[in-house]
Design a protein around this motif. Structure first.
Motif, PDB file in Angstrom:
ATOM      1  N   CYS A 388       0.857  -1.195   0.000  1.00 41.37           N
ATOM      2  CA  CYS A 388       0.000   0.000   0.000  1.00 41.37           C
ATOM      3  C   CYS A 388       0.889   1.240   0.000  1.00 41.37           C
ATOM      4  O   CYS A 388       1.728   1.414   0.895  1.00 41.37           O
ATOM      5  CB  CYS A 388      -0.920   0.002   1.214  1.00 41.37           C
ATOM      6  N   SER A 389       0.712   2.105  -0.979  1.00 43.37           N
ATOM      7  CA  SER A 389       1.613   3.252  -1.130  1.00 43.37           C
ATOM      8  C   SER A 389       1.345   4.349  -0.110  1.00 43.37           C
ATOM      9  O   SER A 389       2.203   5.185   0.146  1.00 43.37           O
ATOM     10  CB  SER A 389       1.495   3.834  -2.546  1.00 43.37           C
ATOM     11  N   ARG A 390       0.153   4.356   0.511  1.00 45.74           N
ATOM     12  CA  ARG A 390      -0.180   5.405   1.491  1.00 45.74           C
ATOM     13  C   ARG A 390       0.423   5.090   2.860  1.00 45.74           C
ATOM     14  O   ARG A 390       1.189   5.862   3.405  1.00 45.74           O
ATOM     15  CB  ARG A 390      -1.692   5.566   1.615  1.00 45.74           C
ATOM     16  N   CYS A 391       0.049   3.937   3.431  1.00 50.04           N
ATOM     17  CA  CYS A 391       0.539   3.610   4.783  1.00 50.04           C
ATOM     18  C   CYS A 391       1.743   2.675   4.746  1.00 50.04           C
ATOM     19  O   CYS A 391       2.437   2.529   5.752  1.00 50.04           O
ATOM     20  CB  CYS A 391      -0.579   2.971   5.609  1.00 50.04           C
ATOM     21  N   ARG A 392       1.998   2.020   3.609  1.00 48.14           N
ATOM     22  CA  ARG A 392       3.119   1.089   3.437  1.00 48.14           C
ATOM     23  C   ARG A 392       3.098  -0.024   4.492  1.00 48.14           C
ATOM     24  O   ARG A 392       4.113  -0.472   4.974  1.00 48.14           O
ATOM     25  CB  ARG A 392       4.453   1.831   3.463  1.00 48.14           C
ATOM     26  N   ASN A 393       1.876  -0.459   4.820  1.00 49.94           N
ATOM     27  CA  ASN A 393       1.751  -1.417   5.916  1.00 49.94           C
ATOM     28  C   ASN A 393       1.114  -2.738   5.512  1.00 49.94           C
ATOM     29  O   ASN A 393       1.213  -3.717   6.230  1.00 49.94           O
ATOM     30  CB  ASN A 393       0.941  -0.785   7.050  1.00 49.94           C
ATOM     31  N   GLU A 394       0.427  -2.760   4.359  1.00 51.68           N
ATOM     32  CA  GLU A 394      -0.200  -3.985   3.887  1.00 51.68           C
ATOM     33  C   GLU A 394       0.398  -4.393   2.544  1.00 51.68           C
ATOM     34  O   GLU A 394       0.771  -3.536   1.733  1.00 51.68           O
ATOM     35  CB  GLU A 394      -1.716  -3.784   3.726  1.00 51.68           C
ATOM     36  N   TRP A 395       0.455  -5.707   2.310  1.00 50.03           N
ATOM     37  CA  TRP A 395       1.045  -6.255   1.087  1.00 50.03           C
ATOM     38  C   TRP A 395      -0.034  -6.922   0.238  1.00 50.03           C
ATOM     39  O   TRP A 395      -0.971  -7.523   0.758  1.00 50.03           O
ATOM     40  CB  TRP A 395       2.121  -7.281   1.436  1.00 50.03           C
ATOM     41  N   TYR A 396       0.154  -6.828  -1.100  1.00 48.15           N
ATOM     42  CA  TYR A 396      -0.784  -7.441  -2.045  1.00 48.15           C
ATOM     43  C   TYR A 396      -0.002  -8.036  -3.210  1.00 48.15           C
ATOM     44  O   TYR A 396       1.074  -7.538  -3.568  1.00 48.15           O
ATOM     45  CB  TYR A 396      -1.795  -6.409  -2.562  1.00 48.15           C
ATOM     46  N   CYS A 397      -0.598  -9.069  -3.842  1.00 44.40           N
ATOM     47  CA  CYS A 397       0.061  -9.674  -5.001  1.00 44.40           C
ATOM     48  C   CYS A 397      -0.322  -8.948  -6.280  1.00 44.40           C
ATOM     49  O   CYS A 397       0.478  -8.849  -7.218  1.00 44.40           O
ATOM     50  CB  CYS A 397      -0.291 -11.156  -5.103  1.00 44.40           C
ATOM     51  N   THR A 398      -1.545  -8.421  -6.336  1.00 45.03           N
ATOM     52  CA  THR A 398      -2.011  -7.696  -7.520  1.00 45.03           C
ATOM     53  C   THR A 398      -2.866  -6.514  -7.097  1.00 45.03           C
ATOM     54  O   THR A 398      -3.333  -6.437  -5.945  1.00 45.03           O
ATOM     55  CB  THR A 398      -2.875  -8.604  -8.425  1.00 45.03           C
TER      56      THR A 398
END
Length: 417
Positions: A388-398
């Motif tokens: 996540c570019s805002r909080c940089r705290n969650e990850w995603y594959c797509t």
């Protein structure tokens, strides 16, 4: 605010201790904790939060007027106990840390006994902790904000899961304490062997193994904060938790000082002899020191050890738990109501400030160094490369997974961004 600052300091110490231990450079932290006499302070704080969880937290969840905008501040308090016990587990490997606890070592022994009794009771009753929506690494380094908007009932479930992991940490702390039986004060040995009868409690853990269960015909074991299916070829392999129990038993039963003080009466003897069924060749191959345990139990089976000598001594007793309970007896509901108004009902602005401070406590590089595995997608669980570019705290594959998760993640993201 002062308490939050202290919590941040504990979190930073906790992360620093883990990273330093992983690189073999934790001597400086150990020396500082001893020099500034911080181990008794940490033990006192640990027991304070434990009492808060037992006396205040249930009252909070029952209060009709408790409708917090966010349960995140409560989650921070719940997690505080996990942070401290994790720090103690990391540093109690050293003899000087154990010695620097001084009289508070008795309080820590009582704390570990309470946690292990709970662990044994769960396993005897067949209760298995089911994971709730928490990241596996949350016990050591909870950077996520899953507790931001969950209801108090859900928070109670998260607290139960955290309690299970804390109990496993307490097992490791107790094992490190037993490593120092030769240098522990007399009262500490008496408390472990006679007051709490820890050898028999450890036998219960060997017998029922709370960190192992069968589900749909498959064996699962709890390691690194999550349940894992164990392949058939690894089912006889000793886990770290199994090793901690056996090492603690070795320390308590084979030490000459402990053998002089422990009462090998009919009940204790019958309980200890149950261990012989578990001492297989496969197990002994993995922990060769258990040969000595096998010999000891064979000797115990055919002899009647002399009862321990009753020396007339003044015995020290733990004071932290009793002092807090007596000081606040009858005031728990009043304290809960006060905390609802003053602590757990922050304004929107205060909540954002707390969340930012929480996020700043962690260096992302440090968090990634602590994580045992590569990041996983928050939605589907596969290996992830996007964050996540805002909080940089969650990850995603797509991006599709990120969009799907946005409604759940939005509140936390707005707080931390």
């Amino acid at each position: 605010r002062r308490w939050l600052q202290q919590h941040e300091s504990v979190e930073k110490l906790n992360m620093h201790a883990i990273l330093s231990a992983s690189t073999g450079q934790d001597q400086l932290l150990t020396e500082l904790l001893v020099a500034y006499a911080k181990i008794p302070v940490l033990i006192g704080e640990l027991i304070s939060v434990e009492i808060w969880k037992h006396k205040i937290f249930p009252v909070l969840c029952r209060l009709e007027d408790f409708k917090p905008r966010s349960t995140f501040p409560i989650y921070v308090v719940l997690h505080h106990e996990a942070s401290i016990v994790n720090l103690l587990e990391t540093v109690f490997f050293y003899k000087e840390i154990c010695e620097s606890a001084e009289d508070s070592i008795l309080d820590l022994i009582d704390y570990c006994h309470r946690k292990l009794t709970l662990l044994a009771a769960r396993s005897v009753n067949g209760q298995t902790v089911k994971p709730v929506e928490l990241h596996p690494e949350d016990l050591a380094s909870p950077s996520s904000m899953q507790a931001v908007l969950v209801p108090p009932q859900e928070l109670q479930k998260q607290a139960e899961t955290m309690e299970f992991e804390i109990s496993l940490k307490a097992l490791s702390v107790l094992r490190f304490i037993t490593d120092q039986v030769e240098s522990l004060p007399l009262s500490a040995l008496t408390r472990m062997l006679n007051t709490h009868n820890l050898p028999c409690l450890l036998v219960e853990l060997v017998e029922h193994c709370p960190w192992s269960c069968r589900e749909a015909g498959k064996l699962k074991k709890f390691e690194n904060g999550a349940w894992h299916v164990v392949p058939p070829e690894d089912q006889v392999k000793m886990t770290k938790l199994d090793g901690q129990v056996w090492l603690a038993l070795l320390n308590l039963l084979l030490s000459p000082e402990c053998q002089r003080k422990y009462h090998f009466d009919g009940f204790n003897k019958s309980q200890l002899l149950k261990l012989r069924a578990f001492l297989t060749d496969v197990l002994i191959d993995q922990l060769p020191n258990l040969v000595e345990m096998q010999r000891f139990l064979s000797h115990l089976a055919v002899t009647e050890p002399a009862p321990p000598k009753k020396d007339l001594v003044l015995e020290q007793v733990p004071v932290i738990w009793d002092h807090i309970l007596k000081k606040n007896a009858g005031k728990w509901e009043a304290i809960a109501k006060h905390q609802v108004k003053r602590v757990f009902s922050p304004t929107e602005e205060e909540l954002k400030l707390q969340a930012r401070r929480w996020a700043q406590t962690y260096s992302l590089d440090m968090m990634e160094a602590l994580a045992p595995d590569k990041p996983r997608c928050r939605v589907c669980g596969v290996e992830a490369a996007k964050r996540c570019s805002r909080c940089r705290n969650e990850w995603y594959c797509t991006r599709a997974c990120q969009v799907q998760h946005w409604q759940k993640h939005k509140a936390a993201c707005n707080l931390m961004a």
